[in-house]
Scaffold this motif. Structure first.
Motif, PDB file in Angstrom:
ATOM      1  N   SER A 116      -4.852   0.324  -1.028  1.00  0.00           N
ATOM      2  CA  SER A 116      -3.716   0.543  -0.114  1.00  0.00           C
ATOM      3  C   SER A 116      -4.098   0.175   1.317  1.00  0.00           C
ATOM      4  N   VAL A 233       5.896   8.057  -4.438  1.00  0.00           N
ATOM      5  CA  VAL A 233       4.630   7.889  -5.168  1.00  0.00           C
ATOM      6  C   VAL A 233       3.517   8.575  -4.393  1.00  0.00           C
ATOM      7  N   HIS A 235      -0.708   9.525  -4.708  1.00  0.00           N
ATOM      8  CA  HIS A 235      -1.887   9.117  -5.477  1.00  0.00           C
ATOM      9  C   HIS A 235      -2.046  10.018  -6.704  1.00  0.00           C
ATOM     10  N   GLY A 259       7.060   6.034 -10.737  1.00  0.00           N
ATOM     11  CA  GLY A 259       5.733   5.656 -10.268  1.00  0.00           C
ATOM     12  C   GLY A 259       4.591   6.440 -10.888  1.00  0.00           C
ATOM     13  N   SER A 273      -2.426   4.484  -6.892  1.00  0.00           N
ATOM     14  CA  SER A 273      -1.161   4.673  -6.170  1.00  0.00           C
ATOM     15  C   SER A 273      -0.399   3.357  -6.043  1.00  0.00           C
ATOM     16  N   LEU A 277       3.301   2.035  -7.001  1.00  0.00           N
ATOM     17  CA  LEU A 277       4.213   1.236  -6.166  1.00  0.00           C
ATOM     18  C   LEU A 277       4.733   0.023  -6.939  1.00  0.00           C
ATOM     19  N   VAL A 292       5.238   5.950  -0.322  1.00  0.00           N
ATOM     20  CA  VAL A 292       3.968   5.914  -1.057  1.00  0.00           C
ATOM     21  C   VAL A 292       2.891   6.554  -0.195  1.00  0.00           C
ATOM     22  N   SER A 294      -1.238   7.180  -0.555  1.00  0.00           N
ATOM     23  CA  SER A 294      -2.454   7.038  -1.359  1.00  0.00           C
ATOM     24  C   SER A 294      -3.448   8.137  -0.968  1.00  0.00           C
TER      25      SER A 294
END
Lengths: 346, 132
Positions: A116, A233, A235, A259, A273, A277, A292, A294
């Motif tokens: 990420s 989302v 992790h 996700g 993660s 995505l 998202v 992470s």
């Protein structure tokens, strides 16, 4: 800001069930599955590693982006299982993709968020005008010591993203930020075959603190509310942590589900993660907002807000989806698993 | 024996990594390996990037492979007719021998070939898997 112009994913074909590992380790499979919130994990083929997974995912990303590959100005590969201690994975990937030689390249490492982080790096380079397109990859064939709790979740897979101009994006990057601290929850020393971790310490002061802080930060920065997002989302080190995070932020099952790949393939570490995505991009509709966050041990979290554009619908048809790779599977025995992980023939 | 030097493989990165071959400028026949002269008599070729899609023309299973592949046994090797016409010999992975047939559709993937011992270079290249 920049955005995602194309994305791709890859998950090896092989799976091992929690029951298969538990039988060898004389453990209670039902308790482990309930505790970790997953039932099986992906295992690399005998000839697969972070470089091959990266190339596979990146080829799908290029197919979706439909760009001149020679215009890729950077290749960054995040992993904690780079094939070499010294020699970049990124240059192997660049060569296999035939992108020429005029590109910046480096491997990154930050436990599960090494992938990420490369999206942030490339977004900065695109926005500064230094490059037109950058390739961001997170992939792992993660290691777990036999008998350790990680053995049930440490999996293989990855995702790749072409980061480019906002105007060409299938999903624009609207906001990103990070929360970082020196937290020793999980590590692997030089020359060690397997990582070590601090047990329950990996939860509250590590994963939960960093994921929630980065998520809080980006919500504040953007002024967005959790209800603004079609997909969320977090992790996925296991199947439970992201659900607890979702509950804390008030995200619904519908927001999380698309996700939440960990329950089917395990934790793909640097791929985790961002595979979430990729899975969301596989199904998102124009206008959908995506959050998202992470997490990488050691520790840090990168948070992102994306908005899908009208280009995403056509791009979804141009390559395989995460669910296609999840559906393709072959179960293996524990001795086969050791052979796949090169535990017998070293 | 493993080749200790990475140089010979490095010289072949174009065709091994990218599945790049040659096309006769006169009859359009395609070849994976370089040929000095096409059976049509022409001496000129252009480079061609193969799509990686093809069908199995013949196949077998290797039980006792060379040192580099001994931890991969048993594995399948096939003669593959690429859609562009060229014929290539390659390992076919992620399948069982019983799953393969003459005519099985396959696609190219980037995979690890072997390592030159514990200290040596890791060699990569193109293998095939059944289309899925």
């Amino acid at each position: 800001m920049a955005g995602i112009v194309g994305w791709g994913s890859y998950i090896p074909k092989y799976r091992i069930k929690a029951e298969t590992i538990a039988e060898v380790q004389n453990a209670d499979a039902a308790a482990i599955k309930a505790g970790l919130g997953l039932t099986e994990k992906s295992v690399p083929g005998k000839d697969e590693d972070t470089a091959t997974i990266s190339v596979h995912a990146a080829r799908d990303a290029l197919a979706r982006a439909g760009i001149d590959r020679k215009q890729i100005g950077s290749v960054y590969v995040g992993s904690e299982s780079h094939p070499y201690a010294v020699k970049p994975t990124a240059s192997i990937v660049g060569e296999a993709l035939d992108i020429g030689n005029a590109y910046m390249a480096v491997d990154t490492e930050f436990a599960c968020k090494a992938g990420s982080a490369t999206i942030q790096i490339n977004a900065g380079l695109v926005d500064s005008g230094m490059i037109k397109y950058g390739l961001s990859i997170g992939a792992d064939t993660s290691q777990a010591e036999p008998g350790n709790a990680l053995e049930y979740s440490a999996a293989a897979g990855g995702a790749a993203f072409i980061v480019g101009p906002n105007s060409e994006s299938v999903a624009t990057l609207d906001y990103t930020c990070s929360f970082t601290s020196d937290t020793p929850d999980f590590w692997r020393r030089a020359m060690q075959a397997y990582p070590s971790h601090a047990g329950r310490f990996t939860g509250e002061p590590a994963y939960f603190k960093h994921v929630s802080s980065a998520t809080d930060m980006i919500l504040k920065k953007s002024g967005a509310k959790i209800t603004d997002f079609k997909y969320v989302v977090f992790h996925m080190p296991n199947g439970k942590f992201p659900l607890r995070m979702a509950k804390q932020f008030g995200a619904t099952k519908e927001q999380i589900e698309a996700g939440l790949v960990v329950t089917k393939i395990g934790n793909t570490y640097s791929g985790s993660s961002i595979l979430g995505l990729a899975s969301v991009l596989d199904v998102a509709k124009p206008g959908d907002k995506i959050l998202v966050t992470s997490y990488g041990s050691g520790s840090g979290s990168d948070a992102f807000i994306f908005t899908a554009t009208k280009k995403i619908t056509e791009a979804q048809k141009k390559a395989r989806k995460v669910n296609d790779y999840i559906a393709r599977k072959e179960y293996i025995t524990y001795p086969q698993y050791l052979k796949h992980m090169e535990g017998i023939h070293q | 024996m493993f080749r200790e030097s990475p140089i010979i493989r490095w010289r072949n990165y174009s065709d091994r990594y990218k599945l790049r071959g040659y096309k006769c400028t006169k009859c359009s026949a395609t070849y994976f390996e370089y040929k000095g002269m096409c059976p049509c008599g022409n001496l000129d070729f252009t480079e061609i990037d193969f799509s990686g899609r093809g069908k199995i023309a013949a196949f077998t299973q290797i039980h006792g492979g060379p040192e580099a592949f001994e931890n991969k046994t048993p594995y399948c090797v096939a003669v593959i007719d690429l859609v562009e016409g060229a014929r290539i010999e390659a390992q076919v992975m992620d399948c069982k021998y019983e799953d393969l047939k003459i005519g099985t559709e396959v696609e190219a993937v980037f995979r690890k070939f072997y390592s030159s011992g514990e200290k040596g270079v890791i060699h990569y290249g193109t293998k095939f898997v059944p289309k899925f």
